[in-house]
Design an enzyme around this catalytic site. Structure first.
Site, PDB file in Angstrom:
ATOM      1  N   TRP A   1      36.113  34.924  40.930  1.00  0.00           N
ATOM      2  CA  TRP A   1      36.244  34.718  39.491  1.00  0.00           C
ATOM      3  C   TRP A   1      37.597  34.184  39.074  1.00  0.00           C
ATOM      4  O   TRP A   1      37.787  33.830  37.913  1.00  0.00           O
ATOM      5  CB  TRP A   1      35.956  36.012  38.719  1.00  0.00           C
ATOM      6  CG  TRP A   1      36.542  37.259  39.306  1.00  0.00           C
ATOM      7  CD1 TRP A   1      35.869  38.193  40.036  1.00  0.00           C
ATOM      8  CD2 TRP A   1      37.897  37.727  39.236  1.00  0.00           C
ATOM      9  NE1 TRP A   1      36.714  39.198  40.437  1.00  0.00           N
ATOM     10  CE2 TRP A   1      37.975  38.934  39.947  1.00  0.00           C
ATOM     11  CE3 TRP A   1      39.061  37.230  38.645  1.00  0.00           C
ATOM     12  CZ2 TRP A   1      39.146  39.664  40.094  1.00  0.00           C
ATOM     13  CZ3 TRP A   1      40.233  37.945  38.787  1.00  0.00           C
ATOM     14  CH2 TRP A   1      40.267  39.152  39.499  1.00  0.00           C
ATOM     15  N   ASN A   2      38.565  34.118  39.968  1.00  0.00           N
ATOM     16  CA  ASN A   2      39.918  33.844  39.452  1.00  0.00           C
ATOM     17  C   ASN A   2      40.185  32.366  39.149  1.00  0.00           C
ATOM     18  O   ASN A   2      40.912  32.073  38.213  1.00  0.00           O
ATOM     19  CB  ASN A   2      40.997  34.457  40.341  1.00  0.00           C
ATOM     20  CG  ASN A   2      40.923  33.976  41.761  1.00  0.00           C
ATOM     21  OD1 ASN A   2      39.867  33.595  42.221  1.00  0.00           O
ATOM     22  ND2 ASN A   2      42.030  33.969  42.446  1.00  0.00           N
TER      23      ASN A   2
ATOM     24  N   GLY B   1      36.893  35.081  48.467  1.00  0.00           N
ATOM     25  CA  GLY B   1      36.693  36.350  47.769  1.00  0.00           C
ATOM     26  C   GLY B   1      37.377  37.474  48.495  1.00  0.00           C
ATOM     27  O   GLY B   1      38.335  37.256  49.239  1.00  0.00           O
ATOM     28  N   GLY B   2      36.872  38.676  48.281  1.00  0.00           N
ATOM     29  CA  GLY B   2      37.482  39.867  48.842  1.00  0.00           C
ATOM     30  C   GLY B   2      37.025  40.132  50.274  1.00  0.00           C
ATOM     31  O   GLY B   2      36.056  39.545  50.760  1.00  0.00           O
TER      32      GLY B   2
ATOM     33  N   GLU C   1      38.100  32.617  52.905  1.00  0.00           N
ATOM     34  CA  GLU C   1      39.420  32.647  52.251  1.00  0.00           C
ATOM     35  C   GLU C   1      39.506  33.987  51.553  1.00  0.00           C
ATOM     36  O   GLU C   1      38.829  34.213  50.555  1.00  0.00           O
ATOM     37  CB  GLU C   1      39.555  31.516  51.222  1.00  0.00           C
ATOM     38  CG  GLU C   1      39.404  30.123  51.772  1.00  0.00           C
ATOM     39  CD  GLU C   1      40.544  29.709  52.689  1.00  0.00           C
ATOM     40  OE1 GLU C   1      41.539  30.453  52.805  1.00  0.00           O
ATOM     41  OE2 GLU C   1      40.414  28.641  53.312  1.00  0.00           O
TER      42      GLU C   1
ATOM     43  N   CYS D   1      45.161  34.753  44.825  1.00  0.00           N
ATOM     44  CA  CYS D   1      45.169  35.289  46.187  1.00  0.00           C
ATOM     45  C   CYS D   1      46.564  35.189  46.796  1.00  0.00           C
ATOM     46  O   CYS D   1      46.926  35.976  47.645  1.00  0.00           O
ATOM     47  CB  CYS D   1      44.154  34.541  47.030  1.00  0.00           C
ATOM     48  SG  CYS D   1      44.296  32.769  46.863  1.00  0.00           S
TER      49      CYS D   1
END
Ligand code: NAD
Length: 494
Positions: A152-153, A229-230, A251, A285
């Site tokens: 979402w960032n 993402g996470g 990533e 990130c």
């Protein structure tokens, strides 16, 4: 809620087969503002089959690489034309600053142009074979349907990092944006149609990671996954991909350090450190969430950083005067506040912020004050875990080796900043840091031609540069026998 966002399949917006929708929030108001289609397994199947058909159809499969480049350049032109509207669409849904998103959208066409230029420079080779009268050569061929799963960032920019090289290489793509920021991709999808991409080359499915994302990765016709993402989601995706024997790029997160030596330009370093952690409200990130500073300049640098951070105006992300906006999701707000409370409980000293922010007219918005902790123990969770918010942990060092050891002491390895005027030290430390990107006397910069990705638990593979297109291609060896006589059948040719 006035607006509704549908799925995008075969160059058309279509309703999900079960007619399910979920709300999406405006982070600056802390309230839902639109609803988004929830794609179930039927919808995923429809989107992936559309991408698979497009991959095989002459409209795309027989298109020359140069013509794929023409389409990508056209898409770049359209993104540039609509940059302002795309930026507004991003801010409404993810709460990042309009100023930052305008910059991102104005720069985003360069990724499409870079890969447009690279499309017809993907070259195989004629090999110096050791077989007599035999031609041996390679072709680099696309993989098929690529799933692009995005957080979402920076929704559109991170989509472009996957989409541009995947399309330049001749693949087709199904995009799965974050369930928190699924709306800006609708405007982008209209540009894909306007640019003239054949039906099914680009599709979008929206929904949660657990349902829509997982079903997409599991679909038998998906041939590769490009994920940002996470870590938890990354591992789940990599496990599914391993069972399916398909490649993944991951990533993931970071706990990046800015390392400031005594000989650094402290004014410049202070600006870099403040920008590295408080710009984008720490939701990048590569956020420089640890400051490693030489003991002899620690007090001076800390006071400059605090003075600068105090000037940050918190406010409406749509206002171009705002420096710090809200965080994007409610769970993220709770996570950041839990990290702050825990850091205090672990004995760190809060030098600045440490509370939820208040902005007149946005009383329910998800704001967090720029926060700085000193006395952060290297074993503490604040020193080791990604916060993904505006929280800086300060840790001093005495010797160069100690700085490198602390910088490399987390499980992550995404990025690092290095501040020194000593050229030898700049080279020495950039080589010693375990990070996919090292910035010297600058921070948080990127460009389409530079590979970007993580060491250690920050990820697998690279986006950007020529490394990225290679990850969406597979090599085929072709052998052509020029001998007039066929060889004896029972002897293998070595
Ligand atoms: P997330 O992992 O929760 O979600 C990312 C995407 O994956 C979303 O679209 C989500 O729906 C999907 N997803 C979740 N579980 C899935 C599953 N099991 N199968 C398939 N898809 C699934 O991450 P987030 O909270 O949206 O983003 C924040 C994280 O992203 C941070 O850790 C951050 O560091 C990282 N990030 C990394 C980079 C980078 O380039 N390295 C860039 C930006 C963000």
């Amino acid at each position: 809620m006035s607006e509704r966002f549908e799925l995008f399949i075969d160059n058309q917006f279509v309703a999900p087969s079960a007619a399910r929708y979920f709300p999406t929030d405006n982070p600056a108001m802390g309230k839902p503002w639109a609803e988004v289609a929830a794609a179930g397994t039927d919808d995923i199947d429809r989107a992936v089959r559309s991408a698979h058909r497009a991959f095989k159809a002459p409209g795309w499969a027989a298109m020359t690489a140069s013509d794929r480049g023409v389409l990508l350049n056209r898409l770049a032109d359209l993104v540039a034309r609509d940059a302002e509207a795309l930026a507004v669409a991003e801010v409404r849904d993810n709460g990042k600053l309009l100023a930052e998103m305008k910059g991102q959208m104005a720069y985003m066409p360069r990724w499409f142009r870079y890969y447009a230029g690279l499309a017809d420079k993907v070259e195989g080779a004629v090999l110096p074979s050791d077989k007599k009268n035999m031609v041996s050569m390679t072709r680099l061929e696309p993989l098929g349907v690529v799933a692009a799963i995005v957080p979402w960032n920076s929704p559109l920019l991170l989509t472009s990092w996957k989409l541009a090289p995947a399309l330049a290489a001749g693949n087709t793509v199904v995009i799965k944006p974050s369930e928190y920021t699924s709306t800006s991709i609708a405007h982008f999808a209209r540009l894909v149609v306007e640019a003239g991409f054949p039906q099914g080359v680009v599709n979008v499915v929206t929904g949660t990671g657990a349902e829509t994302g997982a079903a997409l990765v599991s679909h038998p016709l998906v041939r590769a996954v490009a994920f940002t993402g996470g870590e938890a989601a990354g591992i789940a995706i990599a496990e599914t991909a391993a069972r399916r024997l398909i490649p993944v790029t991951l990533e993931l997160g970071g706990k990046s350090a800015n390392v400031v030596f005594a000989d650094a330009d402290l004014d410049r370093a202070a600006k870099g450190v403040v920008g590295g952690i408080f710009a984008a409200t720490g939701q990048t990130c590569v956020a420089g969430s640890r400051l490693l500073v030489h003991q002899s300049v620690k007090d001076e640098l800390t006071s400059r950083i605090i003075d600068l951070a105090r000037t940050a105006r918190m406010g409406d992300p749509m206002s171009l005067d705002t420096h710090v906006g809200p965080v994007t999701t409610r769970p993220q707000l709770d996570k950041i506040m839990a990290h702050i409370d825990r850091a205090r409980a672990e004995g760190a000293e809060c030098l600045l912020g440490g509370k939820r922010g208040t902005v007149p007219g946005h009383e329910d918005g998800w704001f967090v004050e720029p926060t700085i902790f000193d006395g952060v123990a290297s074993a503490s969770r604040l020193a080791r875990e990604e916060v993904f918010g505006p929280v800086l942990a300060i840790m001093p060092f005495d010797e160069e080796e100690e700085a490198v050891e602390i910088a490399n002491s987390t499980d992550y390895g995404l990025a690092a900043g290095l501040w020194t005027r000593d050229l030898n030290r700049a080279h020495r430390i950039s080589q010693a840091l375990e990070a996919g990107s090292v910035w010297v006397n600058t921070y948080r910069t990127s460009a389409p031609m530079a590979p970007f990705g993580g060491y250690k638990r920050s990820g697998l593979g690279r986006e950007g540069g020529q490394d990225a297109i290679r990850q969406f291609l597979q090599a085929k060896s072709i052998w052509i026998d020029l001998n007039d006589e066929a060889p004896p059948p029972f002897v293998m040719r070595l």
